[in-house]
Structures are given as C-alpha cells and as structure tokens.
Motif scaffolding. Structure first.
Motif, PDB file in Angstrom:
ATOM      1  N   GLU A 158       0.823  -1.209   0.000  1.00 19.78           N
ATOM      2  CA  GLU A 158       0.000   0.000   0.000  1.00 19.78           C
ATOM      3  C   GLU A 158       0.863   1.269   0.000  1.00 19.78           C
ATOM      4  OE1 GLU A 158      -3.017   0.361   3.047  1.00 19.78           O
ATOM      5  OE2 GLU A 158      -3.770   2.188   2.118  1.00 19.78           O
ATOM      6  N   ASP A 194      -0.698  -5.100   3.220  1.00 18.15           N
ATOM      7  CA  ASP A 194      -1.228  -3.908   3.883  1.00 18.15           C
ATOM      8  C   ASP A 194      -0.579  -3.865   5.265  1.00 18.15           C
ATOM      9  OD1 ASP A 194      -2.552  -1.781   4.876  1.00 18.15           O
ATOM     10  OD2 ASP A 194      -4.533  -2.380   4.161  1.00 18.15           O
ATOM     11  N   TRP A 251      -4.801  -5.423  -1.436  1.00 17.02           N
ATOM     12  CA  TRP A 251      -4.183  -5.664  -0.127  1.00 17.02           C
ATOM     13  C   TRP A 251      -5.196  -5.601   1.022  1.00 17.02           C
ATOM     14  CZ3 TRP A 251      -2.438  -1.505  -3.275  1.00 17.02           C
ATOM     15  CH2 TRP A 251      -3.005  -0.256  -2.971  1.00 17.02           C
ATOM     16  N   ASP A 252      -6.387  -5.078   0.750  1.00 17.99           N
ATOM     17  CA  ASP A 252      -7.421  -5.029   1.797  1.00 17.99           C
ATOM     18  C   ASP A 252      -8.198  -6.347   1.900  1.00 17.99           C
ATOM     19  OD1 ASP A 252      -6.997  -2.466   2.780  1.00 17.99           O
ATOM     20  OD2 ASP A 252      -8.306  -1.534   1.281  1.00 17.99           O
ATOM     21  N   ASP A 278      -3.669  -2.380   8.126  1.00 15.11           N
ATOM     22  CA  ASP A 278      -4.999  -2.272   7.549  1.00 15.11           C
ATOM     23  C   ASP A 278      -5.900  -1.720   8.657  1.00 15.11           C
ATOM     24  OD1 ASP A 278      -7.144  -2.579   5.797  1.00 15.11           O
ATOM     25  OD2 ASP A 278      -7.600  -4.571   6.585  1.00 15.11           O
ATOM     26  N   GLY A 279      -6.749  -0.768   8.268  1.00 17.69           N
ATOM     27  CA  GLY A 279      -7.601  -0.129   9.283  1.00 17.69           C
ATOM     28  C   GLY A 279      -6.833   0.967  10.013  1.00 17.69           C
TER      29      GLY A 279
HETATM   30 MG    MG Z   1      -6.210  -1.332   4.260  1.00 17.76          MG
END
Ligand code: MG
Ligand code: AMP
Length: 417
Positions: free
Chosen positions: A132, A197, A357-358, A200-201
């Motif tokens: 990312e 990622d 990547w999510d 992530d988040g």
């Molecule tokens: Mg993400």
C-alpha cells in the motif's frame, strides 16, 4: 571407436561454448540469470523450502506441505512488524501524515511495510510485492525518516534463528527506503506476487480500535497464502464477539493473534509472540443452521461500507442482533474462527475500486476455514488484474452453507439480478 567419436563431440561442443562466452560475455550472464529465475519460479514449493533452509519446519504443520516456507516467512515477517506497530499504537503521537488521496498513514505503516518487504526479499528475491505504501514522503522528510528508521531498528524478534529466517535487521536507511519502494508492483495474473497492507484499518489504529497487519501471496493471480496479525483481538478463538470489540481496544495480556492459511491446507490461529512462532490451532467457521441467528460484521467507517444496505440485508435475513463494527481484516479473521458469521461490505460509492491488499489475506483465511467470498453481485473477486479489484463491487463473506441465501438477499436489496 564409437566412444572416441562421442568424446570428440563433447570436446567440440565445449570449444564452441567457450568461444561464445568469450565473444558475448553479457549474453551468457543474462542467460544464466534467467535460468536461475526460471528455476526458482518453477521449483516445487516444498523443494524450495528444503533447498534454502535447514531449519526445522513450522510447529505442527504437515511435513512437505506446499508453501511451507512461504507461510513461515510470512508469519515471522508479520509477527516482527507487529512488534513495531504495537510500539506506535501505545505512543501518543503516532506520526500521522496524510496521503494524496487524503487517507491517513502513520510512521507505523511505513516502518511495518519496510520490515515486511525486507523479509520477503530476503527469502524470495524474485517475488514481486504490491504494497500500500511507498518511500516518497520519507525521501522528502528527514525528521519522519529518522523516526521510522529508529522504529525499524528497534523491532526485532527475540529469537536469533527466527530473525535469521527473515534476514535479520535492515542494514541502512537506504535499504529501508529501497524496501519500502519495492512495493510498487502492478500485480497481475502471472507468477508470484505478494499483497501487503502493513496497517490495515489505519483509522481504527489511530482511534484505538482494531487494526491488522496483512500479507498474502498470490500465485498466478490466486490468493494462496494468507497471514493476518491482529494485535488487539482476544487470543481465545471462542471469545464472544460483542459490539465493544471495535472500540477502545488494547493489546494487553490475552490479546494478539496471528492467523495463517494456505490454499488447500486449512487455517490456523496462534498467539502473537515476540520470538519464535507459537503453537497453531486449527480454526473453522461456525455452522449456522438458522441464518436469522447469525451475527454480522461491518466497517466502523460508514464511508467504507454502506451501513444502511448492510442493515437492510440483515433485517431481510431475519437477523436481529446488532452488527459488530470493527476496522480492518480483523473482520475476515473473526468470522474465519467462528466468532462472527457474516462479513458485509456493501459499496458506498460505485466508483471506488477495492484494493487487493485489503482482501487477499482475508479471503484465503475464510476460504480455508470453510467459507465463501464474492463481491456484492456474487462474482468471484479477481485479484489478477492489477492493484485493485476493478471488476468487483463490494465484498460478502459467509459460511458455505448459508452463502447462496446471503447473496440472494444482497441482490434483492441492491436490486440486481
Ligand atoms: Mg487497508
Ligand atoms: P475497513 O477497516 O474494513 O473499513 O477498511 C479499511 C480500508 O478501507 C482501508 O485500508 C482503505 O484502503 C479502504 N477504503 C478507503 N476508502 C474506501 C471506500 N470508499 N470504500 C471502501 N473501502 C475504502
């Protein structure tokens, strides 16, 4: 006589090869490099493992399992990066920058990506990575660069042989920037590509909620190995998933899980550790004989997934329990271990293209735990056409037995056939 002719032929052949290599040395070195590359790509995965390490196999994973080395490297890489993200999570200033698409990125995202790509490149130098992040900001900003470099140097597994398997510490700032920039692959449906990622988040990470360090290997565009580190989820796979899980999370005792899955070989969870890998436990989705009793997960951020459509779908399925909102692929991990049942991600904006990547790591985990994943139209997710899932809209994941019913209702609510 025949033997003499054969010897003479070999002699002649050797002279010709010698002459070519003297006349065209670059042609020879290019051919040798290409041959080595092809050998790495086509060697059987278990053979790769045997050839490049004499270390014992991963705890309790079947011997000679395909992608055994890939799984071990990914687990260790994510585990090491999680040490870094936990340091940033517990600090007040998380070093937040804003990217050109106005999404947040922290020094934790950058440090974790550098560490993970360095691990992959050490073990599998020919593999590509779709990450990312990149090093553009750090190349411009010396202060941020120093902060990330300090974090990267401090994040070490406390077991020497585990560290060695992922290449030990990154040697210099330039190597760190180069690792970060090695995540620029455009993906595709040929060969081995990792989707990463690092956090992530990020919005959950900044809010003090759930977040996940996610890494997947795709082979010819198919997610094949998936690893997710969730520092703020309870270790206990059976811990009830209530609506508080996504808010005010912490990574204290009893928290921190490392999930792993290989296509065709099942999915596991184990406690995140700071050194060698802990014992894995097999995980599976829960049987849901009555869909109205299912619990469903969705994003905290209303901008990432339509809470209204998700609620309408749940209500048509007869679900009365409130949704469980949490950030990141912790949602995939939670349904894969049977803590929740359904993951709904209905598009808010049809122009948005989900990023590979999510989803790549979460998809392997759910499929290997007995689930199915598709887009909101019921179409399989196509990971082999670049950095985004541009042929798909939204995501739905559920146990195999109830999946057709869930998709039927999703289509009703979205008014599609
Ligand atoms: Mg993400
Ligand atoms: P979640 O934590 O599940 O809400 O998902 C976090 C991810 O949502 C981030 O990593 C972003 O890449 C992604 N994202 C950003 N904008 C959108 C959007 N408009 N729709 C769907 N996902 C998005």
């Amino acid at each position: 006589m025949l033997a003499r002719i054969a010897t003479f032929r070999y002699f002649l052949f050797a002279v010709v090869i010698l002459a070519i290599s003297l006349l065209y040395p670059s042609l020879v070195s290019r051919s040798v490099a290409r041959l080595a590359q092809l050998k790495q790509r086509f060697r059987a995965p278990s053979a790769i493992y045997k050839a490049s390490t004499s270390a014992p196999s991963i705890n309790r994973t079947p011997h000679n399992m395909a992608y055994e080395k890939e799984l071990e490297v990914a687990l260790l890489a994510v585990q090491r990066a999680s040490i870094l993200t936990k340091t940033v999570f517990s600090s007040h200033t998380k070093g937040t920058l804003t990217k050109s698409d106005s999404s947040p990125v922290t020094i934790g995202d950058l440090g974790a990506q550098a560490l993970i790509i360095a691990s992959i490149k050490h073990a599998f130098p020919e593999d590509e990575v779709v990450g990312e992040e990149d090093a553009d900001e750090l190349r411009k900003d010396e202060q941020e660069r120093t902060l990330v470099w300090d974090l990267v140097q401090a994040a070490k597994l406390d077991d020497r042989s585990a560290e060695d398997k992922i290449g030990g510490p990154i040697k210099s700032v330039d190597d760190m920037l180069a690792a970060l920039d090695s995540g620029r692959s455009n993906g595709g449906n040929k060969g081995r590509v990792w989707a990463l990622d690092p956090i992530d988040g990020t919005k959950g990470f900044l809010r003090g909620g759930q977040y996940a360090v996610c890494l997947a290997l795709m082979v010819d565009g198919v997610p094949t190995v998936g690893v997710i580190g969730c520092p703020n989820l309870p270790i206990d796979d059976q811990a009830p998933l209530d609506s508080s899980i996504g808010a005010d999370a912490d990574d204290k005792d009893g928290k921190g899980v490392l999930f792993g899955a290989v296509k065709g070989a099942g999915a596991t969870s184990r406690p995140l550790s700071k050194g060698t890998l802990q014992e894995p436990k097999k995980i599976a989705m829960k049987a849901v004989p009555d869909v109205s009793q299912a619990s469903f997960c969705e994003s905290v951020e209303a901008g990432h997934s339509s809470h209204g459509d998700n609620a309408a779908i749940a209500s048509k399925l007869g679900i009365t329990k409130p949704s469980v909102r949490m950030d990141s692929q912790a949602k995939y991990a939670s349904i894969a271990r049977g803590a929740g049942d359904i993951y709904l991600r209905l598009p808010v904006n049809l122009k948005y293209e989900e990023k590979i990547w999510d989803h790549a790591a979460g998809v392997v985990l759910v499929q290997e735990a007995g689930g199915e994943v598709s887009d909101a139209w019921g179409k399989p997710l196509n990971f082999g056409i670049g950095r985004t899932l541009k042929e798909n809209k939204g995501v739905v994941a559920a146990p195999k037995e109830i999946f057709p019913r869930v998709i039927e209702v999703v289509k009703e609510v979205l008014n599609v056939n």
